[in-house]
Design an enzyme around this catalytic site. Structure first.
Site, PDB file in Angstrom:
ATOM      1  N   LYS A   3      -5.370  -7.194 -18.856  1.00 48.85           N
ATOM      2  CA  LYS A   3      -5.910  -5.887 -18.402  1.00 48.85           C
ATOM      3  C   LYS A   3      -4.832  -4.953 -17.871  1.00 48.85           C
ATOM      4  O   LYS A   3      -4.901  -3.748 -18.076  1.00 48.85           O
ATOM      5  CB  LYS A   3      -6.970  -6.106 -17.324  1.00 48.85           C
ATOM      6  CG  LYS A   3      -8.287  -6.558 -17.886  1.00 48.85           C
ATOM      7  CD  LYS A   3      -9.242  -6.948 -16.806  1.00 48.85           C
ATOM      8  CE  LYS A   3      -8.682  -8.031 -15.919  1.00 48.85           C
ATOM      9  NZ  LYS A   3      -8.314  -9.297 -16.613  1.00 48.85           N
ATOM     10  N   SER A   4      -3.849  -5.521 -17.186  1.00 47.59           N
ATOM     11  CA  SER A   4      -2.760  -4.656 -16.692  1.00 47.59           C
ATOM     12  C   SER A   4      -2.076  -3.983 -17.870  1.00 47.59           C
ATOM     13  O   SER A   4      -1.784  -2.777 -17.833  1.00 47.59           O
ATOM     14  CB  SER A   4      -1.718  -5.498 -15.944  1.00 47.59           C
ATOM     15  OG  SER A   4      -2.146  -5.734 -14.638  1.00 47.59           O
ATOM     16  N   ARG A  29     -10.361   2.611  -0.066  1.00 45.63           N
ATOM     17  CA  ARG A  29      -8.978   2.122  -0.211  1.00 45.63           C
ATOM     18  C   ARG A  29      -7.999   3.292  -0.073  1.00 45.63           C
ATOM     19  O   ARG A  29      -8.228   4.360  -0.631  1.00 45.63           O
ATOM     20  CB  ARG A  29      -8.808   1.413  -1.558  1.00 45.63           C
ATOM     21  CG  ARG A  29      -9.672   0.173  -1.624  1.00 45.63           C
ATOM     22  CD  ARG A  29      -9.619  -0.504  -2.974  1.00 45.63           C
ATOM     23  NE  ARG A  29      -8.353  -1.171  -3.236  1.00 45.63           N
ATOM     24  CZ  ARG A  29      -8.140  -1.936  -4.304  1.00 45.63           C
ATOM     25  NH1 ARG A  29      -9.103  -2.123  -5.194  1.00 45.63           N
ATOM     26  NH2 ARG A  29      -6.978  -2.526  -4.483  1.00 45.63           N
ATOM     27  N   SER A  56       4.106  -2.901  -4.852  1.00 47.21           N
ATOM     28  CA  SER A  56       2.859  -2.582  -5.556  1.00 47.21           C
ATOM     29  C   SER A  56       3.167  -1.960  -6.909  1.00 47.21           C
ATOM     30  O   SER A  56       3.768  -0.887  -6.990  1.00 47.21           O
ATOM     31  CB  SER A  56       2.005  -1.611  -4.726  1.00 47.21           C
ATOM     32  OG  SER A  56       1.016  -1.033  -5.560  1.00 47.21           O
ATOM     33  N   GLN A  71       0.980  -0.779  -8.883  1.00 46.64           N
ATOM     34  CA  GLN A  71       0.140   0.416  -9.066  1.00 46.64           C
ATOM     35  C   GLN A  71       0.880   1.649  -8.573  1.00 46.64           C
ATOM     36  O   GLN A  71       0.934   2.681  -9.243  1.00 46.64           O
ATOM     37  CB  GLN A  71      -1.175   0.257  -8.313  1.00 46.64           C
ATOM     38  CG  GLN A  71      -2.044  -0.872  -8.849  1.00 46.64           C
ATOM     39  CD  GLN A  71      -3.303  -1.088  -8.035  1.00 46.64           C
ATOM     40  OE1 GLN A  71      -3.502  -0.460  -6.998  1.00 46.64           O
ATOM     41  NE2 GLN A  71      -4.154  -1.986  -8.502  1.00 46.64           N
ATOM     42  N   ASP A 128      -3.001 -11.641  -7.674  1.00 42.28           N
ATOM     43  CA  ASP A 128      -4.390 -11.691  -8.152  1.00 42.28           C
ATOM     44  C   ASP A 128      -4.879 -13.125  -8.348  1.00 42.28           C
ATOM     45  O   ASP A 128      -6.072 -13.344  -8.595  1.00 42.28           O
ATOM     46  CB  ASP A 128      -4.513 -10.944  -9.488  1.00 42.28           C
ATOM     47  CG  ASP A 128      -4.366  -9.442  -9.302  1.00 42.28           C
ATOM     48  OD1 ASP A 128      -4.550  -8.965  -8.166  1.00 42.28           O
ATOM     49  OD2 ASP A 128      -4.065  -8.755 -10.289  1.00 42.28           O
ATOM     50  N   LYS A 185      -7.777  -5.237  -1.540  1.00 37.90           N
ATOM     51  CA  LYS A 185      -8.137  -5.289  -2.963  1.00 37.90           C
ATOM     52  C   LYS A 185      -9.593  -4.824  -3.107  1.00 37.90           C
ATOM     53  O   LYS A 185     -10.106  -4.113  -2.254  1.00 37.90           O
ATOM     54  CB  LYS A 185      -7.920  -6.703  -3.507  1.00 37.90           C
ATOM     55  CG  LYS A 185      -6.460  -7.131  -3.505  1.00 37.90           C
ATOM     56  CD  LYS A 185      -5.663  -6.345  -4.522  1.00 37.90           C
ATOM     57  CE  LYS A 185      -4.184  -6.660  -4.472  1.00 37.90           C
ATOM     58  NZ  LYS A 185      -3.390  -5.743  -5.261  1.00 37.90           N
ATOM     59  N   ARG A 219     -10.170  -9.774   0.407  1.00 39.79           N
ATOM     60  CA  ARG A 219     -10.207 -11.087  -0.262  1.00 39.79           C
ATOM     61  C   ARG A 219      -9.880 -12.235   0.670  1.00 39.79           C
ATOM     62  O   ARG A 219     -10.307 -13.358   0.422  1.00 39.79           O
ATOM     63  CB  ARG A 219      -9.219 -11.117  -1.428  1.00 39.79           C
ATOM     64  CG  ARG A 219      -9.858 -10.691  -2.690  1.00 39.79           C
ATOM     65  CD  ARG A 219      -9.073 -11.007  -3.938  1.00 39.79           C
ATOM     66  NE  ARG A 219      -9.775 -10.310  -5.007  1.00 39.79           N
ATOM     67  CZ  ARG A 219      -9.213  -9.668  -6.010  1.00 39.79           C
ATOM     68  NH1 ARG A 219      -7.911  -9.669  -6.137  1.00 39.79           N
ATOM     69  NH2 ARG A 219      -9.946  -9.057  -6.902  1.00 39.79           N
ATOM     70  N   ARG A 231     -12.966 -11.631  -9.038  1.00 42.63           N
ATOM     71  CA  ARG A 231     -12.119 -12.822  -8.969  1.00 42.63           C
ATOM     72  C   ARG A 231     -12.723 -13.881  -8.049  1.00 42.63           C
ATOM     73  O   ARG A 231     -12.572 -15.076  -8.277  1.00 42.63           O
ATOM     74  CB  ARG A 231     -10.714 -12.457  -8.508  1.00 42.63           C
ATOM     75  CG  ARG A 231     -10.025 -11.491  -9.464  1.00 42.63           C
ATOM     76  CD  ARG A 231      -8.526 -11.497  -9.305  1.00 42.63           C
ATOM     77  NE  ARG A 231      -7.938 -10.282  -9.823  1.00 42.63           N
ATOM     78  CZ  ARG A 231      -7.749  -9.993 -11.106  1.00 42.63           C
ATOM     79  NH1 ARG A 231      -8.124 -10.853 -12.032  1.00 42.63           N
ATOM     80  NH2 ARG A 231      -7.210  -8.865 -11.476  1.00 42.63           N
TER      81      ARG A 231
HETATM   82  C1  S3P Z   1      -2.042  -4.253 -10.898  1.00 40.08           C
HETATM   83  C2  S3P Z   1      -1.298  -4.409  -9.773  1.00 40.08           C
HETATM   84  C3  S3P Z   1      -1.717  -5.198  -8.613  1.00 40.08           C
HETATM   85  C4  S3P Z   1      -2.923  -6.069  -8.948  1.00 40.08           C
HETATM   86  C5  S3P Z   1      -3.952  -5.352  -9.767  1.00 40.08           C
HETATM   87  C6  S3P Z   1      -3.349  -4.878 -11.072  1.00 40.08           C
HETATM   88  C7  S3P Z   1      -1.471  -3.457 -12.005  1.00 40.08           C
HETATM   89  O1  S3P Z   1      -2.040  -4.321  -7.558  1.00 40.08           O
HETATM   90  O2  S3P Z   1      -3.500  -6.572  -7.775  1.00 40.08           O
HETATM   91  O3  S3P Z   1      -5.039  -6.211 -10.056  1.00 40.08           O
HETATM   92  O4  S3P Z   1      -1.950  -3.565 -13.148  1.00 40.08           O
HETATM   93  O5  S3P Z   1      -0.530  -2.700 -11.744  1.00 40.08           O
HETATM   94  P1  S3P Z   1      -0.880  -3.798  -6.579  1.00 40.08           P
HETATM   95  O6  S3P Z   1       0.173  -3.279  -7.447  1.00 40.08           O
HETATM   96  O7  S3P Z   1      -1.427  -2.697  -5.735  1.00 40.08           O
HETATM   97  O8  S3P Z   1      -0.470  -4.984  -5.785  1.00 40.08           O
END
Ligand code: S3P
Length: 441
Positions: free
Chosen positions: A24-25, A124, A171, A173, A321, A348, A352, A393
């Site tokens: 998915k990422s 968030r 992170s 993201q 994750d 998250k 969690r 999850r």
């Molecule tokens: C992800 C980054 C992670 C992860 C998320 C997917 C991504 O979050 O927990 O499920 O695809 O970049 P963080 O980057 O905020 O830790």
């Protein structure tokens, strides 16, 4: 969504081989980056799940044409500045990866628009992206640093400011958001993380022609685009975060032996495999190869008795994750497992740490909650009723505990697993698990 109870009971050994839907990422990145490229991209093994649909719907609202059929996604790119201003808010539902990466794309494109999400996502913090984006000149309006985030429109000839920025937390993201914005900046942007998070964005955008340099692993430099991103032709490897539940299930159920083919094995994502090996797991990687800059291989997992482990530092980022799956392994391992430096888990889809500790206790775990993790004393779980707490999850982690617990584990509100692994139950079937029950709550 219809409510679902999922109940799994002690089972004969798991056996079989399978492939899993794409990571998915990678899928979210492939869809978004293809939209920002020029030309038509083709993405195979695209996972059709809640989060990926959320991204695709947002892309439609930004004027991007795409088509998804039989796992093949085609996307007609609009170029970095070619998105159209959405007529209403883009609803990112529960997906923080979607909202934070779209934030980078909106900042880069200059299109303007508002990003919003579910009540859970609205809780968030978005400050971790809005603060550095403001330093780059993107003046985003938010109520109290959370979604909705409103982006002003900006002409393509007005670039963002290049910055040198040190992130407080590792992170991917946030890093991905800033990398996208940096593509439209007036110079080279430098980003440093406390420890390296997943680097799919760097690898994929580099393969599409962006100039991204790793200075020393937690520091990268991004040059502004001097030519359009090239379209992608890619087959996504299976999702290691989904495989995590099957890996732990096979390790725990005596005499099991399973093979999961074509799994993404990017080292920034394989912390779980490293941790399980230290705990005594036998996990063999077969047919290793590199496709589109991403390491891939088949995983052969054979059941093994596990013992406790102490986890902290960068490995926790590399398995952030997978902590729910690891916690199940720890519940059946000999001795204590301690996890620290995982405070991010409180931010998250749900908290969690709190939810995992509470729900595992309900099915018999001996578990102590810490501000940044937990300590689990392994043994045997008694089983019983617990709740997914709105977290995909958690739903799957708790369900696999039922395969080894003394009595069945019943996970209420397990329907949320559709967010990331809609065919979880069918996949368990493929491993020979068919004495589960799932019904309406
Ligand atoms: C992800 C980054 C992670 C992860 C998320 C997917 C991504 O979050 O927990 O499920 O695809 O970049 P963080 O980057 O905020 O830790």
């Amino acid at each position: 969504m219809e409510s679902l109870n999922l109940s799994l009971a002690a089972h004969k050994p798991l056996s079989g081989s399978m492939t899993l839907p794409g990571d998915k990422s990678l899928a979210l990145r492939a869809a978004l980056f293809s939209a920002l490229a020029e030309g038509t991209s083709e993405i195979n093994n695209f996972p059709d799940a809640g989060v990926t649909r959320t991204m695709l719907t947002a892309l439609s609202q930004l004027g991007v044409e795409w088509h998804l059929e039989d796992g093949k996604l085609t996307v007609v790119g609009r170029g970095l500045h070619g998105l159209t201003k959405p007529s209403k808010h883009l609803d990112c539902k529960n997906s923080a990866t979607t909202i934070r990466m779209l934030a980078g794309a909106l900042a880069a494109s200059g299109t303007g628009g508002t990003l919003d999400g579910s009540p859970i996502l609205r809780r968030r913090s978005m400050a971790r992206v809005t603060e550095p984006l403001r330093l780059m000149g993107e003046l985003i309006a938010t109520p109290n640093g959370c979604a909705p985030m409103t982006f002003p429109s900006r002409k393509p000839d007005k670039p963002l400011h290049a910055i040198t920025y040190t992130m407080n937390i590792a992170s991917a993201q946030v890093k991905s958001c800033l990398i996208l914005a940096a593509l439209a900046a007036n110079g080279v942007t430098t980003i440093t993380e406390p420890s390296p998070s997943r680097d799919h964005t760097e690898r994929m955008l580099s393969a599409m022609g962006a100039k991204i340099r790793v200075i020393a692993p937690p520091t990268i430099q991004i040059a502004p685009l001097d030519k359009p991103l090239s379209p992608l032709t890619i087959t996504l490897p299976g999702d290691i975060s989904s495989a995590a539940f099957l890996i732990v299930a096979a390790l725990l159920r005596p005499d099991s032996s399973i093979v999961i083919r074509n799994i993404g094995l990017n080292p920034t994502r394989t912390g779980l495999l490293d941790a399980l090996r230290v705990m005594g797991a036998y996990i063999k990687i077969e047919n290793p190869q590199t496709l589109y800059g991403e390491p891939i291989g088949d995983l052969h997992i054979t059941s093994a008795p596990l013992h406790g482990i102490h986890l902290q530092g960068p490995i926790v980022v590399r398995m952030i994750d997978e902590v729910p799956a690891l916690a199940i392994a720890a519940c059946f391992a000999k001795g204590k497992t301690t996890i620290h430096d995982a405070a991010e888990l409180r931010y998250k889809e749900t908290d969690r740490i709190a939810n995992l500790c509470r729900e595992l206790r309900r099915i018999g775990a001996e578990i102590e909650e810490h501000s940044d993790g937990m300590t689990i004393t392994g043994g045997q779980l008694k089983g019983g009723r617990c709740d997914a707490c709105g977290d995909h999850r958690l739903a799957m982690a708790l369900a696999i505990a039922g395969l080894t617990a003394s009595t069945p584990v019943i996970v209420n509100h397990a329907e949320v697993l559709i967010d990331s692994f809609p065919n979880f139950v069918e996949t368990l079937n493929a491993l020979g698990i068919n004495d589960y029950f799932h019904g309406k709550a």
